[in-house]
Design an enzyme around this catalytic site. Structure first.
Site, PDB file in Angstrom:
ATOM      1  N   CYS A  83      -0.896   3.436   3.271  1.00 11.09           N
ATOM      2  CA  CYS A  83      -1.107   2.741   4.521  1.00 11.09           C
ATOM      3  C   CYS A  83      -0.150   3.857   5.583  1.00 11.09           C
ATOM      4  CB  CYS A  83      -0.480   1.348   4.332  1.00 11.09           C
ATOM      5  SG  CYS A  83      -1.164   0.357   6.275  1.00 11.09           S
ATOM      6  N   HIS A 179      -3.163  -1.440   0.426  1.00 11.95           N
ATOM      7  CA  HIS A 179      -1.902  -1.767  -0.394  1.00 11.95           C
ATOM      8  C   HIS A 179      -2.108  -1.539  -1.931  1.00 11.95           C
ATOM      9  CE1 HIS A 179       1.195  -1.555   3.371  1.00 11.95           C
ATOM     10  NE2 HIS A 179       0.288  -2.063   3.775  1.00 11.95           N
ATOM     11  N   GLU A 181       0.317  -1.255  -4.013  1.00  7.65           N
ATOM     12  CA  GLU A 181       1.644  -1.869  -4.581  1.00  7.65           C
ATOM     13  C   GLU A 181       1.356  -3.872  -5.071  1.00  7.65           C
ATOM     14  OE1 GLU A 181       2.575  -1.112  -0.840  1.00  7.65           O
ATOM     15  OE2 GLU A 181       1.124  -0.374  -1.878  1.00  7.65           O
TER      16      GLU A 181
END
Length: 202
Positions: A83, A179, A181
């Site tokens: 991002c 994202h 994560e």
């Protein structure tokens, strides 16, 4: 013989660096939070997390990280931007806030990135993406996500969404507009670490 334990950094100036650290450590990596140039010593790779790219760029300047990060890559280090981190890797950035005019970047990935290509915070969404190198769709979280409006020579497209490129790679530079994560799927983190293991055993 056991595979080497990769030493990887996470740029820890702002944004989702703690989430990346947790995912990488869950996969057995030795993780360093990078805030100063000296923190890069001994690392094979570095993750530039999601967050606010203009804030991260300003802090990179204040902490003297621009040249050391370029040198880290030139010396063989692998970089992965998610991002906002992807914005910081791009050669050209479109859509910077008017008060900034021009947004600095590391210019290590031959793409033009369009900020906020999928809308504002309220337009955030999660979708399943088919990513090159993965055998099943990956859940991807898009939050004020960019897209790669131009993909230049030497860049491989790894994933698209709604006709827009959202993951790309050029040599030792990987960039994802979303994202990874923020989900429990660790496969992209595992692919990144495997690239470091190959480097360390070469």
């Amino acid at each position: 013989m056991l595979a080497p334990r990769p030493r990887v950094g996470v740029l820890a100036l702002q944004g989702a660096f703690r989430e990346h650290r947790a995912r990488l450590e869950a996969l057995g990596a030795e993780v360093t939070e990078v805030r100063l140039p000296g923190d890069l010593a001994g690392l094979s790779g570095l993750v530039l997390p999601g967050g606010e790219s203009t804030t991260m760029a300003r802090l990179m300047g204040e902490f003297g990280l621009w040249a050391p990060l370029r040198d880290f890559h030139a010396a063989g280090g692998h970089l992965w931007g998610t991002c906002a981190g992807a914005i910081l890797l791009a050669r050209e950035v479109q859509g910077a806030p008017p008060q900034f005019g021009h947004q600095d970047s590391l210019a290590l990935l031959n793409v033009t990135v369009q900020r906020n290509a999928f809308g504002r915070q309220i337009d955030s969404f999660t979708t399943d993406l088919q990513v090159q190198g993965l055998d099943a769709p990956l859940p991807a979280v898009f939050i004020r996500a960019p897209a790669f409006a131009r993909v230049g020579e030497g860049v491989t497209v790894l994933a698209t969404h709604q006709g827009q490129v959202v993951a790309a790679q050029q040599g030792r530079v990987l960039a994802t507009a979303f994202h990874p994560e923020l989900t429990g799927d660790l496969r992209l983190h595992e692919l990144f670490l495997n690239s470091l293991r190959r480097l360390e055993t070469a």
